[in-house]
Design a protein around this motif. Structure first.
Motif, short mmCIF file in Angstrom:
data_model
loop_
_atom_site.label_atom_id
_atom_site.label_comp_id
_atom_site.label_asym_id
_atom_site.label_seq_id
_atom_site.Cartn_x
_atom_site.Cartn_y
_atom_site.Cartn_z
N ALA A 11 16.68 47.49 -24.14
CA ALA A 11 17.71 48.46 -23.79
C ALA A 11 18.93 47.77 -23.18
CB ALA A 11 17.15 49.50 -22.83
N VAL A 12 18.70 46.80 -22.30
CA VAL A 12 19.80 46.05 -21.70
C VAL A 12 20.55 45.28 -22.79
CG1 VAL A 12 20.39 44.15 -20.14
CG2 VAL A 12 18.80 45.93 -19.40
N ASN A 13 19.82 44.66 -23.70
CA ASN A 13 20.46 43.94 -24.80
C ASN A 13 21.26 44.89 -25.69
OD1 ASN A 13 19.62 41.37 -24.10
ND2 ASN A 13 17.74 41.51 -25.27
N TYR A 14 20.75 46.10 -25.92
CA TYR A 14 21.50 47.09 -26.69
C TYR A 14 22.82 47.40 -25.99
CZ TYR A 14 23.01 51.29 -29.01
OH TYR A 14 23.78 52.21 -29.70
N LEU A 15 22.78 47.63 -24.68
CA LEU A 15 23.99 47.92 -23.94
C LEU A 15 25.00 46.78 -24.05
CD1 LEU A 15 22.45 49.48 -20.69
CD2 LEU A 15 23.85 50.68 -22.38
N LYS A 16 24.51 45.55 -23.94
CA LYS A 16 25.40 44.37 -24.02
C LYS A 16 26.02 44.22 -25.40
CE LYS A 16 24.12 40.46 -22.19
NZ LYS A 16 23.27 39.31 -21.80
N GLU A 17 25.24 44.45 -26.44
CA GLU A 17 25.69 44.15 -27.79
C GLU A 17 26.42 45.30 -28.48
OE1 GLU A 17 22.24 42.77 -29.89
OE2 GLU A 17 21.90 41.15 -28.44
N HIS A 18 26.11 46.54 -28.13
CA HIS A 18 26.63 47.67 -28.90
C HIS A 18 27.64 48.55 -28.17
CE1 HIS A 18 23.88 46.89 -32.20
NE2 HIS A 18 22.94 46.68 -31.28
N VAL A 19 27.55 48.63 -26.85
CA VAL A 19 28.48 49.48 -26.11
C VAL A 19 29.79 48.72 -25.92
CG1 VAL A 19 28.90 50.72 -23.96
CG2 VAL A 19 26.62 50.74 -24.99
N LYS A 20 30.89 49.36 -26.27
CA LYS A 20 32.22 48.76 -26.18
C LYS A 20 33.10 49.60 -25.27
CE LYS A 20 31.03 45.87 -29.43
NZ LYS A 20 30.14 44.88 -28.96
N ILE A 21 34.19 49.01 -24.82
CA ILE A 21 35.17 49.72 -24.02
C ILE A 21 35.70 50.91 -24.81
CG2 ILE A 21 37.45 49.54 -22.92
CD1 ILE A 21 36.72 46.61 -22.28
N HIS A 22 35.84 52.05 -24.15
CA HIS A 22 36.29 53.34 -24.68
C HIS A 22 35.18 54.12 -25.40
CE1 HIS A 22 40.27 52.44 -23.35
NE2 HIS A 22 40.37 51.41 -24.15
N ASP A 23 33.98 53.55 -25.53
CA ASP A 23 32.84 54.34 -25.99
C ASP A 23 32.46 55.29 -24.86
OD1 ASP A 23 32.77 52.90 -28.34
OD2 ASP A 23 30.87 51.88 -27.92
N ARG A 24 31.72 56.33 -25.19
CA ARG A 24 31.21 57.25 -24.18
C ARG A 24 29.73 56.98 -23.99
NH1 ARG A 24 33.62 60.83 -22.16
NH2 ARG A 24 31.96 62.34 -22.04
N ILE A 25 29.26 57.20 -22.77
CA ILE A 25 27.85 56.97 -22.47
C ILE A 25 27.36 58.01 -21.47
CG2 ILE A 25 28.25 55.33 -20.57
CD1 ILE A 25 25.84 53.73 -21.86
N GLU A 26 26.12 58.42 -21.64
CA GLU A 26 25.39 59.22 -20.66
C GLU A 26 24.18 58.37 -20.30
OE1 GLU A 26 24.23 63.01 -22.25
OE2 GLU A 26 26.27 63.51 -22.83
N ILE A 27 24.05 58.01 -19.04
CA ILE A 27 22.96 57.12 -18.65
C ILE A 27 22.22 57.70 -17.44
CG2 ILE A 27 24.53 55.66 -17.28
CD1 ILE A 27 22.72 53.25 -18.15
N SER A 28 20.90 57.65 -17.51
CA SER A 28 20.04 58.11 -16.41
C SER A 28 19.25 56.91 -15.91
CB SER A 28 19.06 59.18 -16.90
OG SER A 28 19.75 60.31 -17.35
N TYR A 29 19.38 56.65 -14.62
CA TYR A 29 18.61 55.58 -14.00
C TYR A 29 18.28 56.00 -12.58
CZ TYR A 29 23.18 54.28 -12.08
OH TYR A 29 24.40 54.29 -11.46
N ASN A 30 17.05 55.65 -12.17
CA ASN A 30 16.56 56.06 -10.86
C ASN A 30 16.76 57.56 -10.73
OD1 ASN A 30 15.52 56.00 -8.29
ND2 ASN A 30 16.90 54.42 -7.55
N ARG A 31 17.54 58.04 -9.78
CA ARG A 31 17.82 59.48 -9.66
C ARG A 31 19.29 59.76 -9.95
NH1 ARG A 31 14.45 61.08 -4.27
NH2 ARG A 31 12.43 60.49 -5.10
#
Length: 96
Positions: A11-31
């Motif tokens: 998942a971390v590698n996916y974030l590094k390789e595929h998420v780019k500036i100006h993309d949108r993201i919804e992320i849930s971590y911890n609470r």
């Protein structure tokens, strides 16, 4: 829409390789749930260790608030995220 089930490291590698500036993201971590536009991706070294921070402009904020997510710091707490590429198909990632 693609659905992926990934390990924490994948998942971390996916974030590094595929998420780019100006993309949108919804992320849930911890609470925490953060939803918005990715403004910056920082891979600088911190205290001689590799770093990975994402700056996200939060949606639904009257103040235009941003949050900096230290991905390596919270990687074990990531539950899931949805990646909305600027040009491409939506990807839902569940972390195993």
């Amino acid at each position: 829409m693609k659905d992926l089930e990934l390990t924490t490291e994948e998942a971390v590698n996916y974030l590094k390789e595929h998420v780019k500036i100006h993309d949108r993201i919804e992320i849930s971590y911890n609470r925490i749930f953060a939803e918005g536009e990715v403004l910056n991706m920082d891979f600088s070294k911190y205290f001689d260790k590799p770093g990975f921070k994402m700056l996200v402009l939060l949606d639904e904020s009257d103040l235009g608030a941003t949050v900096e997510i230290d991905v390596y710091e919270v990687q074990e707490d990531i539950i899931e995220f949805i990646h909305y590429p600027k040009n491409g198909e939506e990807v839902v990632v569940s972390v195993l």
